[in-house]
Design a protein around this motif. Sequence first.
Motif, mmCIF file in Angstrom:
data_model
loop_
_atom_site.group_PDB
_atom_site.id
_atom_site.type_symbol
_atom_site.label_atom_id
_atom_site.label_comp_id
_atom_site.label_asym_id
_atom_site.label_seq_id
_atom_site.Cartn_x
_atom_site.Cartn_y
_atom_site.Cartn_z
ATOM 1 N N GLU A 169 0.845 -1.191 0.000
ATOM 2 C CA GLU A 169 0.000 0.000 0.000
ATOM 3 C C GLU A 169 0.883 1.245 0.000
ATOM 4 O OE1 GLU A 169 -4.005 1.811 2.106
ATOM 5 O OE2 GLU A 169 -2.863 0.288 3.197
ATOM 6 N N LEU A 170 0.578 2.170 -0.887
ATOM 7 C CA LEU A 170 1.327 3.422 -0.960
ATOM 8 C C LEU A 170 0.702 4.454 -0.032
ATOM 9 C CD1 LEU A 170 1.862 3.749 -4.827
ATOM 10 C CD2 LEU A 170 3.508 2.997 -3.108
ATOM 11 N N VAL A 171 1.543 5.115 0.753
ATOM 12 C CA VAL A 171 1.068 6.171 1.650
ATOM 13 C C VAL A 171 1.795 7.457 1.279
ATOM 14 C CG1 VAL A 171 0.764 6.903 4.032
ATOM 15 C CG2 VAL A 171 0.751 4.453 3.480
ATOM 16 N N PRO A 172 1.141 8.337 0.550
ATOM 17 C CA PRO A 172 1.816 9.571 0.135
ATOM 18 C C PRO A 172 1.824 10.602 1.254
ATOM 19 C CG PRO A 172 -0.423 9.547 -0.710
ATOM 20 C CD PRO A 172 -0.233 8.247 0.030
ATOM 21 N N VAL A 173 2.961 11.234 1.468
ATOM 22 C CA VAL A 173 3.039 12.321 2.447
ATOM 23 C C VAL A 173 3.407 13.608 1.723
ATOM 24 C CG1 VAL A 173 3.631 10.809 4.372
ATOM 25 C CG2 VAL A 173 5.466 11.790 2.989
ATOM 26 N N SER B 259 6.795 9.569 11.298
ATOM 27 C CA SER B 259 5.723 9.327 12.272
ATOM 28 C C SER B 259 4.685 8.369 11.702
ATOM 29 C CB SER B 259 5.098 10.644 12.738
ATOM 30 O OG SER B 259 4.982 11.572 11.702
ATOM 31 N N VAL B 260 4.399 8.455 10.408
ATOM 32 C CA VAL B 260 3.497 7.472 9.797
ATOM 33 C C VAL B 260 4.106 6.069 9.917
ATOM 34 C CG1 VAL B 260 2.468 6.647 7.641
ATOM 35 C CG2 VAL B 260 2.434 9.078 8.167
ATOM 36 N N ALA C 100 6.256 4.995 12.063
ATOM 37 C CA ALA C 100 6.252 4.556 13.460
ATOM 38 C C ALA C 100 4.881 4.007 13.847
ATOM 39 C CB ALA C 100 6.646 5.706 14.373
ATOM 40 N N GLY C 101 3.830 4.675 13.398
ATOM 41 C CA GLY C 101 2.479 4.190 13.688
ATOM 42 C C GLY C 101 2.201 2.847 13.038
ATOM 43 N N LEU C 102 2.603 2.720 11.791
ATOM 44 C CA LEU C 102 2.428 1.439 11.092
ATOM 45 C C LEU C 102 3.194 0.329 11.802
ATOM 46 C CD1 LEU C 102 2.783 2.752 7.440
ATOM 47 C CD2 LEU C 102 0.774 1.525 8.314
ATOM 48 N N SER C 103 4.394 0.641 12.224
ATOM 49 C CA SER C 103 5.223 -0.356 12.898
ATOM 50 C C SER C 103 4.629 -0.753 14.246
ATOM 51 C CB SER C 103 6.636 0.203 13.061
ATOM 52 O OG SER C 103 7.468 -0.727 13.697
ATOM 53 N N GLY D 261 1.626 -0.874 14.888
ATOM 54 C CA GLY D 261 0.484 -1.726 14.557
ATOM 55 C C GLY D 261 0.859 -3.026 13.871
ATOM 56 N N GLY D 262 2.136 -3.364 13.853
ATOM 57 C CA GLY D 262 2.547 -4.669 13.360
ATOM 58 C C GLY D 262 2.847 -4.746 11.876
ATOM 59 N N LYS D 263 2.816 -3.623 11.183
ATOM 60 C CA LYS D 263 3.109 -3.629 9.748
ATOM 61 C C LYS D 263 4.601 -3.354 9.515
ATOM 62 C CE LYS D 263 -1.145 -4.420 8.725
ATOM 63 N NZ LYS D 263 -1.546 -5.786 8.325
ATOM 64 N N SER E 36 0.112 11.995 12.257
ATOM 65 C CA SER E 36 0.624 10.994 11.322
ATOM 66 C C SER E 36 0.863 9.661 12.019
ATOM 67 C CB SER E 36 1.927 11.485 10.686
ATOM 68 O OG SER E 36 1.687 12.642 9.928
ATOM 69 N N TYR E 37 1.339 9.709 13.244
ATOM 70 C CA TYR E 37 1.557 8.468 13.990
ATOM 71 C C TYR E 37 0.234 7.735 14.206
ATOM 72 C CZ TYR E 37 2.633 5.241 17.756
ATOM 73 O OH TYR E 37 2.760 4.100 18.523
ATOM 74 N N GLY F 103 -1.025 6.300 10.985
ATOM 75 C CA GLY F 103 -0.312 5.079 10.606
ATOM 76 C C GLY F 103 -0.789 3.887 11.405
ATOM 77 N N LEU F 104 -1.005 4.100 12.682
ATOM 78 C CA LEU F 104 -1.517 3.010 13.526
ATOM 79 C C LEU F 104 -2.912 2.585 13.076
ATOM 80 C CD1 LEU F 104 -1.140 1.205 16.024
ATOM 81 C CD2 LEU F 104 -2.174 3.042 17.390
ATOM 82 N N ALA G 194 -2.784 0.381 10.207
ATOM 83 C CA ALA G 194 -2.222 -0.940 10.508
ATOM 84 C C ALA G 194 -3.216 -1.855 11.196
ATOM 85 C CB ALA G 194 -0.973 -0.775 11.372
ATOM 86 N N ILE G 195 -4.141 -1.280 11.956
ATOM 87 C CA ILE G 195 -5.075 -2.113 12.731
ATOM 88 C C ILE G 195 -6.518 -1.706 12.410
ATOM 89 C CG2 ILE G 195 -3.476 -2.722 14.591
ATOM 90 C CD1 ILE G 195 -4.626 -0.390 16.253
ATOM 91 N N THR H 256 -3.052 13.638 3.761
ATOM 92 C CA THR H 256 -2.727 12.210 3.699
ATOM 93 C C THR H 256 -3.800 11.381 4.393
ATOM 94 O OG1 THR H 256 -0.337 12.593 3.596
ATOM 95 C CG2 THR H 256 -1.054 10.469 4.463
ATOM 96 N N LEU I 60 -6.282 8.462 2.394
ATOM 97 C CA LEU I 60 -6.444 7.020 2.664
ATOM 98 C C LEU I 60 -7.647 6.729 3.554
ATOM 99 C CD1 LEU I 60 -3.479 7.202 1.533
ATOM 100 C CD2 LEU I 60 -3.120 5.063 2.734
ATOM 101 N N LEU J 254 0.226 -8.424 18.681
ATOM 102 C CA LEU J 254 1.040 -8.060 17.521
ATOM 103 C C LEU J 254 2.490 -8.493 17.678
ATOM 104 C CD1 LEU J 254 -0.348 -4.457 16.979
ATOM 105 C CD2 LEU J 254 -0.832 -6.472 15.590
#
Lengths: 170, 194
Positions: free
Chosen positions: A46-50, A58-59, A61-64, A66-68, B52-53, B56-57, B60-61, B84, B88, B193
């Motif tokens: 998935e592409l996340v444009p900033v 920070s995006v 970090a949030g994805l990480s 959440g386990g991505k 943004s954090y 992103g979370l 992810a969930i 952004t 999404l 997770l």
Amino acid sequence: MSNDGSLNPESVLSQLKSNNITHVVWLPDSETNWLYLLMKDEPTIELVPVSREGQAFSVAAGLSTGGKKPVILIQNTGLLESGDSLRGWGIGLKTPVVMLIGYRGWTRHGKNAFHDVAKFTEPFLIAMGINYYLVENDGDIDRISYAFDEARENSKPVAVLVGDEYSSWN
Amino acid sequence: MIDTLEMLKIFKSYRGKSVVIPGRGGKHWVKLSDNPSRDIPLGDPAMGGHASYAFGLALAIPDETVILFDSEGDLLMNTGALATIADLAPKNFYHFLLDNECYATTGGQPVPNAQKVDYTGLAKSMGYGSTYFIDNLEDFDQKISEILSQDGPVFIHLKINPEIENVPINQRVRWQNRSWDQVLNDIKTELSLK
């Protein structure tokens, strides 16, 4: 993988897929458009444009959290802008993310012909304590996997400097 | 103007099992929350990145509700994040903005154009499908159920009383009761997770 001494976007995408990357957090530059076209059609990513590079950390970090498994794709100009975000959201939160960084201005001859930002890129990474790998052509492509391994093992960001962005990616 | 502590007391009864990133409301929330393993009180890893954090979370969930209490000083540093998020458009994301019109933790200096920035209009023009402006506790109490019952991303601009700190940093009492490592470890364990 090609044998013509160039770096092909297909090779980069293959590295992302083999490392199970889920998201590419990115801000486009002209040199990576071909890679963008490939990623856009890749269903596993998935592409996340900033809109500013600091946002990418920070995006990611949030994805990480959440386990991505994100990767950041930006240019070295934007890396410099991202300093505090890299410090806090990347290093501070121990985000195991790889940054693919277009090395604008770099030449293997040590002559920064295009843009002064090349002069600051590696000193910046060293100052931040970020290890980095240089990728110039398909022969270097395994270094991207080394970077993913290192980011995971050390729980911190690792950089891959893409040193051939001008000659081959478009 | 809304008192942040009183607002969070009301919010507490609606949070359910949502993941809460309390942002600048953290100093109150850590004392109120009865489900801290689903809270991510980070304080301020780097100002400008909270939206943004949390976004992103939320990406992810997608099966979990993610609630952020952002601040206007933080958002002003990175307003492009709104585009952004709207692009999404995670349905599980609720973006509350605590607007006290100032940088409270540095002595209360006003943020740029403090009283005139229309954050609700900003979020709407960036593409958020649903926005609210609330400047009193009674309206918050009345609307919070409706807000959380709709698909995100929802943006809620709250006008709050400033709680200005002017004590030197090294003399302030730390409100965080867990390290970043502990917070992230706890949420990953809670959400399975790891």
